[in-house]
Design a protein around this motif. Structure first.
Motif, PDB file in Angstrom:
ATOM      1  N   ALA A  68      69.483 -23.483  47.190  1.00 42.31           N
ATOM      2  CA  ALA A  68      69.215 -22.923  48.523  1.00 42.31           C
ATOM      3  C   ALA A  68      70.483 -22.309  49.106  1.00 42.31           C
ATOM      4  O   ALA A  68      70.432 -21.239  49.727  1.00 42.31           O
ATOM      5  N   CYS A  69      71.605 -22.974  48.912  1.00 39.40           N
ATOM      6  CA  CYS A  69      72.872 -22.455  49.430  1.00 39.40           C
ATOM      7  C   CYS A  69      73.205 -21.111  48.786  1.00 39.40           C
ATOM      8  O   CYS A  69      73.623 -20.172  49.468  1.00 39.40           O
ATOM      9  N   THR A  70      72.990 -21.010  47.486  1.00 39.28           N
ATOM     10  CA  THR A  70      73.243 -19.748  46.775  1.00 39.28           C
ATOM     11  C   THR A  70      72.412 -18.623  47.383  1.00 39.28           C
ATOM     12  O   THR A  70      72.921 -17.528  47.642  1.00 39.28           O
ATOM     13  N   LYS A  71      71.134 -18.894  47.628  1.00 39.89           N
ATOM     14  CA  LYS A  71      70.269 -17.874  48.237  1.00 39.89           C
ATOM     15  C   LYS A  71      70.671 -17.590  49.677  1.00 39.89           C
ATOM     16  O   LYS A  71      70.667 -16.439  50.116  1.00 39.89           O
ATOM     17  N   ALA A  72      71.019 -18.636  50.425  1.00 43.43           N
ATOM     18  CA  ALA A  72      71.402 -18.455  51.831  1.00 43.43           C
ATOM     19  C   ALA A  72      72.667 -17.613  51.960  1.00 43.43           C
ATOM     20  O   ALA A  72      72.825 -16.864  52.928  1.00 43.43           O
ATOM     21  N   LEU A  73      73.559 -17.722  50.994  1.00 43.31           N
ATOM     22  CA  LEU A  73      74.797 -16.941  51.036  1.00 43.31           C
ATOM     23  C   LEU A  73      74.548 -15.448  50.829  1.00 43.31           C
ATOM     24  O   LEU A  73      75.431 -14.636  51.068  1.00 43.31           O
ATOM     25  N   GLU A  74      73.346 -15.093  50.425  1.00 40.74           N
ATOM     26  CA  GLU A  74      72.971 -13.687  50.293  1.00 40.74           C
ATOM     27  C   GLU A  74      72.309 -13.165  51.568  1.00 40.74           C
ATOM     28  O   GLU A  74      72.030 -11.978  51.675  1.00 40.74           O
ATOM     29  N   GLY A  75      72.058 -14.048  52.547  1.00 38.03           N
ATOM     30  CA  GLY A  75      71.317 -13.686  53.741  1.00 38.03           C
ATOM     31  C   GLY A  75      72.188 -13.407  54.948  1.00 38.03           C
ATOM     32  O   GLY A  75      73.413 -13.339  54.869  1.00 38.03           O
ATOM     33  N   SER A  76      71.525 -13.303  56.080  1.00 37.87           N
ATOM     34  CA  SER A  76      72.187 -12.901  57.323  1.00 37.87           C
ATOM     35  C   SER A  76      73.085 -13.981  57.926  1.00 37.87           C
ATOM     36  O   SER A  76      73.913 -13.676  58.774  1.00 37.87           O
ATOM     37  N   HIS A  77      72.939 -15.231  57.500  1.00 37.76           N
ATOM     38  CA  HIS A  77      73.762 -16.309  58.056  1.00 37.76           C
ATOM     39  C   HIS A  77      74.921 -16.696  57.133  1.00 37.76           C
ATOM     40  O   HIS A  77      75.574 -17.712  57.351  1.00 37.76           O
ATOM     41  N   ALA A  78      75.181 -15.902  56.117  1.00 37.67           N
ATOM     42  CA  ALA A  78      76.163 -16.259  55.088  1.00 37.67           C
ATOM     43  C   ALA A  78      77.531 -16.611  55.662  1.00 37.67           C
ATOM     44  O   ALA A  78      78.186 -17.545  55.191  1.00 37.67           O
ATOM     45  N   ASP A  79      77.970 -15.893  56.684  1.00 38.64           N
ATOM     46  CA  ASP A  79      79.303 -16.130  57.241  1.00 38.64           C
ATOM     47  C   ASP A  79      79.402 -17.449  58.010  1.00 38.64           C
ATOM     48  O   ASP A  79      80.503 -17.891  58.335  1.00 38.64           O
TER      49      ASP A  79
END
Length: 96
Positions: A68-79
């Motif tokens: 999930a973290c890997t996918k989330a790092l590709e999204g709008s909240h990555a920073d």
């Protein structure tokens, strides 16, 4: 661990479908658990728009948290994702 973390950070935890106290009867595949995690993360990030996040997963949840973290790092909240902690991940999941 949660009792210590709550002294200096806001702690949010949830039950996966068919785990803990959840009565949800949705599919129990790793893909579904990752999707539930991402939806929960999105909800938390929108509700707490100035907060940063460290994702923590225990046992099988460690494998889910990693994916999930890997996918989330590709999204709008990555920073706003500052880290990932995996505790006692099961061997098969860790190898994957």
């Amino acid at each position: 661990m949660a009792s210590l973390i709550k002294n200096f950070a806001q702690l949010i935890s949830f039950d996966f479908p068919l785990h803990g106290q959840s009565k949800n009867t949705s599919e129990n595949s790793i893909e579904n658990l990752i999707e539930v995690t991402l939806r929960t993360l999105d909800y938390v990030m929108n509700k707490h728009s100035q907060s940063t996040v460290i994702i923590v997963g225990h046992s099988m949840g460690g494998a889910v948290a990693t994916k999930a973290c890997t996918k989330a790092l590709e999204g709008s909240h990555a920073d706003r994702i500052l880290g990932l902690v995996v505790i006692d991940v099961v061997e098969g999941s860790a190898l994957d």
